[in-house]
Design a protein around this motif. Structure first.
Motif, PDB file in Angstrom:
ATOM      1  N   VAL A 107       3.288  -0.882   4.172  1.00  0.00           N
ATOM      2  CA  VAL A 107       2.717   0.420   3.825  1.00  0.00           C
ATOM      3  C   VAL A 107       3.887   1.373   3.607  1.00  0.00           C
ATOM      4  CG1 VAL A 107       1.240   2.327   4.542  1.00  0.00           C
ATOM      5  CG2 VAL A 107       0.694  -0.007   5.264  1.00  0.00           C
ATOM      6  N   SER A 108       3.921   2.015   2.444  1.00  0.00           N
ATOM      7  CA  SER A 108       5.010   2.914   2.093  1.00  0.00           C
ATOM      8  C   SER A 108       4.460   4.329   1.948  1.00  0.00           C
ATOM      9  CB  SER A 108       5.661   2.469   0.778  1.00  0.00           C
ATOM     10  OG  SER A 108       6.767   3.275   0.460  1.00  0.00           O
ATOM     11  N   VAL A 109       5.137   5.298   2.561  1.00  0.00           N
ATOM     12  CA  VAL A 109       4.630   6.672   2.603  1.00  0.00           C
ATOM     13  C   VAL A 109       5.601   7.623   1.912  1.00  0.00           C
ATOM     14  CG1 VAL A 109       3.886   8.570   4.091  1.00  0.00           C
ATOM     15  CG2 VAL A 109       3.453   6.201   4.784  1.00  0.00           C
ATOM     16  N   THR A 110       5.056   8.468   1.037  1.00  0.00           N
ATOM     17  CA  THR A 110       5.787   9.586   0.473  1.00  0.00           C
ATOM     18  C   THR A 110       4.896  10.818   0.564  1.00  0.00           C
ATOM     19  OG1 THR A 110       6.972  10.453  -1.470  1.00  0.00           O
ATOM     20  CG2 THR A 110       5.018   9.128  -1.882  1.00  0.00           C
ATOM     21  N   ALA A 111       5.499  11.994   0.624  1.00  0.00           N
ATOM     22  CA  ALA A 111       4.686  13.194   0.842  1.00  0.00           C
ATOM     23  C   ALA A 111       5.375  14.434   0.306  1.00  0.00           C
ATOM     24  CB  ALA A 111       4.383  13.379   2.337  1.00  0.00           C
TER      25      ALA A 111
ATOM     26  N   LEU B 277       0.852  -1.176   0.000  1.00  0.00           N
ATOM     27  CA  LEU B 277       0.000   0.000   0.000  1.00  0.00           C
ATOM     28  C   LEU B 277       0.894   1.233   0.000  1.00  0.00           C
ATOM     29  CD1 LEU B 277      -2.638   1.573   0.268  1.00  0.00           C
ATOM     30  CD2 LEU B 277      -2.543   1.167   2.750  1.00  0.00           C
ATOM     31  N   VAL B 278       0.801   2.027  -1.054  1.00  0.00           N
ATOM     32  CA  VAL B 278       1.591   3.255  -1.180  1.00  0.00           C
ATOM     33  C   VAL B 278       0.684   4.448  -0.899  1.00  0.00           C
ATOM     34  CG1 VAL B 278       2.998   4.677  -2.704  1.00  0.00           C
ATOM     35  CG2 VAL B 278       3.078   2.182  -2.900  1.00  0.00           C
ATOM     36  N   ILE B 279       1.071   5.270   0.055  1.00  0.00           N
ATOM     37  CA  ILE B 279       0.325   6.487   0.389  1.00  0.00           C
ATOM     38  C   ILE B 279       1.156   7.685  -0.048  1.00  0.00           C
ATOM     39  CG2 ILE B 279      -0.661   7.886   2.240  1.00  0.00           C
ATOM     40  CD1 ILE B 279      -1.158   5.261   3.751  1.00  0.00           C
ATOM     41  N   ASP B 280       0.570   8.506  -0.901  1.00  0.00           N
ATOM     42  CA  ASP B 280       1.230   9.703  -1.420  1.00  0.00           C
ATOM     43  C   ASP B 280       0.420  10.914  -0.985  1.00  0.00           C
ATOM     44  OD1 ASP B 280       2.490  11.696  -2.827  1.00  0.00           O
ATOM     45  OD2 ASP B 280       1.791  11.036  -4.803  1.00  0.00           O
ATOM     46  N   VAL B 281       1.009  11.719  -0.100  1.00  0.00           N
ATOM     47  CA  VAL B 281       0.323  12.891   0.435  1.00  0.00           C
ATOM     48  C   VAL B 281       0.759  14.105  -0.377  1.00  0.00           C
ATOM     49  CG1 VAL B 281      -0.258  14.188   2.505  1.00  0.00           C
ATOM     50  CG2 VAL B 281       0.463  11.797   2.701  1.00  0.00           C
ATOM     51  N   GLY B 282      -0.030  14.447  -1.395  1.00  0.00           N
ATOM     52  CA  GLY B 282       0.302  15.570  -2.248  1.00  0.00           C
ATOM     53  C   GLY B 282      -0.193  16.886  -1.682  1.00  0.00           C
ATOM     54  N   THR B 283       0.076  17.953  -2.420  1.00  0.00           N
ATOM     55  CA  THR B 283      -0.354  19.275  -2.001  1.00  0.00           C
ATOM     56  C   THR B 283      -1.849  19.464  -2.172  1.00  0.00           C
ATOM     57  OG1 THR B 283       1.802  20.134  -2.682  1.00  0.00           O
ATOM     58  CG2 THR B 283       0.049  21.748  -2.334  1.00  0.00           C
ATOM     59  N   SER B 284      -2.402  18.891  -3.226  1.00  0.00           N
ATOM     60  CA  SER B 284      -3.812  19.085  -3.564  1.00  0.00           C
ATOM     61  C   SER B 284      -4.673  17.865  -3.312  1.00  0.00           C
ATOM     62  CB  SER B 284      -3.948  19.487  -5.038  1.00  0.00           C
ATOM     63  OG  SER B 284      -3.117  20.580  -5.352  1.00  0.00           O
ATOM     64  N   SER B 285      -4.046  16.697  -3.177  1.00  0.00           N
ATOM     65  CA  SER B 285      -4.825  15.475  -2.947  1.00  0.00           C
ATOM     66  C   SER B 285      -3.945  14.404  -2.325  1.00  0.00           C
ATOM     67  CB  SER B 285      -5.435  14.953  -4.253  1.00  0.00           C
ATOM     68  OG  SER B 285      -4.423  14.444  -5.116  1.00  0.00           O
ATOM     69  N   LEU B 286      -4.610  13.400  -1.775  1.00  0.00           N
ATOM     70  CA  LEU B 286      -3.958  12.231  -1.193  1.00  0.00           C
ATOM     71  C   LEU B 286      -4.347  11.013  -2.013  1.00  0.00           C
ATOM     72  CD1 LEU B 286      -3.652  11.213   2.501  1.00  0.00           C
ATOM     73  CD2 LEU B 286      -4.929   9.695   0.984  1.00  0.00           C
ATOM     74  N   ARG B 287      -3.369  10.139  -2.269  1.00  0.00           N
ATOM     75  CA  ARG B 287      -3.630   8.900  -3.003  1.00  0.00           C
ATOM     76  C   ARG B 287      -3.181   7.707  -2.181  1.00  0.00           C
ATOM     77  NH1 ARG B 287      -2.419  12.996  -6.025  1.00  0.00           N
ATOM     78  NH2 ARG B 287      -0.237  12.874  -5.388  1.00  0.00           N
ATOM     79  N   ALA B 288      -3.978   6.662  -2.200  1.00  0.00           N
ATOM     80  CA  ALA B 288      -3.626   5.395  -1.563  1.00  0.00           C
ATOM     81  C   ALA B 288      -3.745   4.318  -2.636  1.00  0.00           C
ATOM     82  CB  ALA B 288      -4.553   5.092  -0.392  1.00  0.00           C
ATOM     83  N   ALA B 289      -2.606   3.750  -3.043  1.00  0.00           N
ATOM     84  CA  ALA B 289      -2.574   2.810  -4.161  1.00  0.00           C
ATOM     85  C   ALA B 289      -2.052   1.456  -3.691  1.00  0.00           C
ATOM     86  CB  ALA B 289      -1.691   3.347  -5.283  1.00  0.00           C
TER      87      ALA B 289
ATOM     88  N   TYR C 255       3.875  13.468   9.920  1.00  0.00           N
ATOM     89  CA  TYR C 255       2.512  13.506  10.457  1.00  0.00           C
ATOM     90  C   TYR C 255       1.756  12.235  10.087  1.00  0.00           C
ATOM     91  CZ  TYR C 255      -2.182  15.301  11.481  1.00  0.00           C
ATOM     92  OH  TYR C 255      -3.456  15.471  11.985  1.00  0.00           O
ATOM     93  N   VAL C 256       1.839  11.832   8.821  1.00  0.00           N
ATOM     94  CA  VAL C 256       1.118  10.633   8.372  1.00  0.00           C
ATOM     95  C   VAL C 256       1.763   9.366   8.916  1.00  0.00           C
ATOM     96  CG1 VAL C 256       0.502   9.283   6.328  1.00  0.00           C
ATOM     97  CG2 VAL C 256       0.116  11.748   6.357  1.00  0.00           C
ATOM     98  N   LEU C 257       3.093   9.328   8.968  1.00  0.00           N
ATOM     99  CA  LEU C 257       3.758   8.162   9.570  1.00  0.00           C
ATOM    100  C   LEU C 257       3.262   7.945  10.999  1.00  0.00           C
ATOM    101  CD1 LEU C 257       7.472   8.598   8.410  1.00  0.00           C
ATOM    102  CD2 LEU C 257       5.932   6.748   7.746  1.00  0.00           C
ATOM    103  N   HIS C 258       3.205   9.024  11.775  1.00  0.00           N
ATOM    104  CA  HIS C 258       2.741   8.889  13.159  1.00  0.00           C
ATOM    105  C   HIS C 258       1.284   8.455  13.207  1.00  0.00           C
ATOM    106  CE1 HIS C 258       1.438  10.109  17.217  1.00  0.00           C
ATOM    107  NE2 HIS C 258       2.675   9.801  17.562  1.00  0.00           N
ATOM    108  N   HIS C 259       0.472   8.969  12.292  1.00  0.00           N
ATOM    109  CA  HIS C 259      -0.941   8.579  12.221  1.00  0.00           C
ATOM    110  C   HIS C 259      -1.064   7.073  11.981  1.00  0.00           C
ATOM    111  CE1 HIS C 259      -5.236   9.549  11.324  1.00  0.00           C
ATOM    112  NE2 HIS C 259      -5.152   8.467  10.562  1.00  0.00           N
ATOM    113  N   LEU C 260      -0.154   6.527  11.189  1.00  0.00           N
ATOM    114  CA  LEU C 260      -0.233   5.114  10.814  1.00  0.00           C
ATOM    115  C   LEU C 260       0.364   4.176  11.851  1.00  0.00           C
ATOM    116  CD1 LEU C 260       0.818   5.418   7.064  1.00  0.00           C
ATOM    117  CD2 LEU C 260      -1.497   5.023   7.926  1.00  0.00           C
ATOM    118  N   CYS C 261       1.485   4.600  12.463  1.00  0.00           N
ATOM    119  CA  CYS C 261       2.211   3.645  13.311  1.00  0.00           C
ATOM    120  C   CYS C 261       2.556   4.171  14.702  1.00  0.00           C
ATOM    121  CB  CYS C 261       3.484   3.179  12.602  1.00  0.00           C
ATOM    122  SG  CYS C 261       4.742   4.459  12.396  1.00  0.00           S
TER     123      CYS C 261
END
Length: 308
Positions: free
Chosen positions: A73-77, A3-15, A157-163
């Protein structure tokens, strides 16, 4: 499945991606920014929290239907935004987005030290980056600055939210003006120059490292039977360069999202004496990137499409 989570400026994607790198399922949630007077750009973190949880719940429904298992789960932002948070990871104020330019006076006050800063951290003095924003927060909202357990970006922020763990990978740290490119650690000298508290920064980990495993809440949301490793993949542009195949020194790529970027891979830190391009840590071990940018490029295209 990853699961790849990409936290963009205008939207968030979970692929969800399979072992061959094919996207099997994706959820995307758009969100607004708050455009304020005097070049202020902020985001209400409650909006991000809802977008993230909504996307994760939808992914969990798909996983339950297909009986698929998630191995990581892999996070980029997006990089360089600043969020003051308490010990539990709750935002104490809106995020100061990377587009926010209200920290310009902080940069102007340090202009005589700019090249010394640049050759240590690879970044010019700009209100885009995190350290000037942290100083702006300290100057204009001292109570929030003091109350903040950490000053984080969207990746942390998202890493902490997840783990539930606090961690910053080196690619994200290298967009703060507080990271020593050569020693790959938080710089005491840069922290002193900006007058910032080192305890408000997260511990550093290499890009691609496991921060921790998903909390019970996130594990249940994803309909999984056991906790999942959560990986800090790196900053969005570093990961974009890797995804476009830039893996060796001399490789060059162009990428456009909210902003547009030209990125080259380098085998060692490269400091441009004219300070025209930035140098940051790359998503791949032992490498750096040279980066030139037009920060409003994609946003301008979006405005043109909507207007005409």
């Amino acid at each position: 499945m990853i699961l790849v989570i990409d936290v963009g400026t205008s939207s968030l994607r979970a692929a969800l991606m399979d072992g061959q790198g094919k996207i099997r399922h994706m959820e995307q949630r758009e969100y607004p920014l708050l455009m304020l007077p005097h070049d202020g750009v902020e985001m209400d973190l409650a909006v991000l929290d809802r977008a993230l949880d909504d996307a994760l719940e939808a992914v969990g429904q798909w996983l339950r239907t297909t009986q698929a298992q998630v191995q990581a789960v892999s996070v980029t932002a997006q990089r360089s935004s600043v969020i003051p948070v308490d010990r539990e990871g709750r935002a104490l104020a809106n995020a100061l987005m990377w587009q926010d330019r209200r920290a310009a006076p902080v940069c102007d006050a340090l202009r005589d030290k700019e090249f010394d800063l640049f050759r240590r951290c690879g970044l010019r003095l700009s209100p885009v980056f995190s350290a000037p924003k942290m100083c702006y927060l300290q100057d204009t909202s001292p109570q929030i600055y003091e109350q903040a357990y950490k000053l984080v970006g969207f990746q942390e922020y998202v890493l902490h939210h997840l783990c539930g763990a606090w961690a910053t990978d080196e690619t994200i740290a290298s967009r703060t003006c507080l990271f020593d490119l050569y020693e790959k650690k938080w710089s005491e000298a840069l922290l002193q120059t900006f007058g910032l508290d080192p305890d408000k920064l997260c511990p550093l980990i290499p890009a691609g490292s496991i921060a921790a495993e998903t909390t019970a809440r996130i594990t249940a949301m994803l309909q999984q039977s056991r906790p999942i490793p959560v990986i800090s993949a790196g900053g969005d542009q570093q990961c974009a360069a890797l995804g476009q195949g830039a893996t060796e020194p001399g490789h060059l790529v162009a990428n456009s999202g909210t902003g547009a970027y030209v990125i080259a891979i380098a085998g060692s830190p490269c400091i441009d004496r004219e300070m025209r391009v930035s140098c940051n840590a790359a998503a791949t071990p032992g490498q750096w990137i040279l980066e030139g940018s037009v920060l409003s490029a994609g946003r301008t295209v979006d405005w043109f499409n909507r207007t005409f």
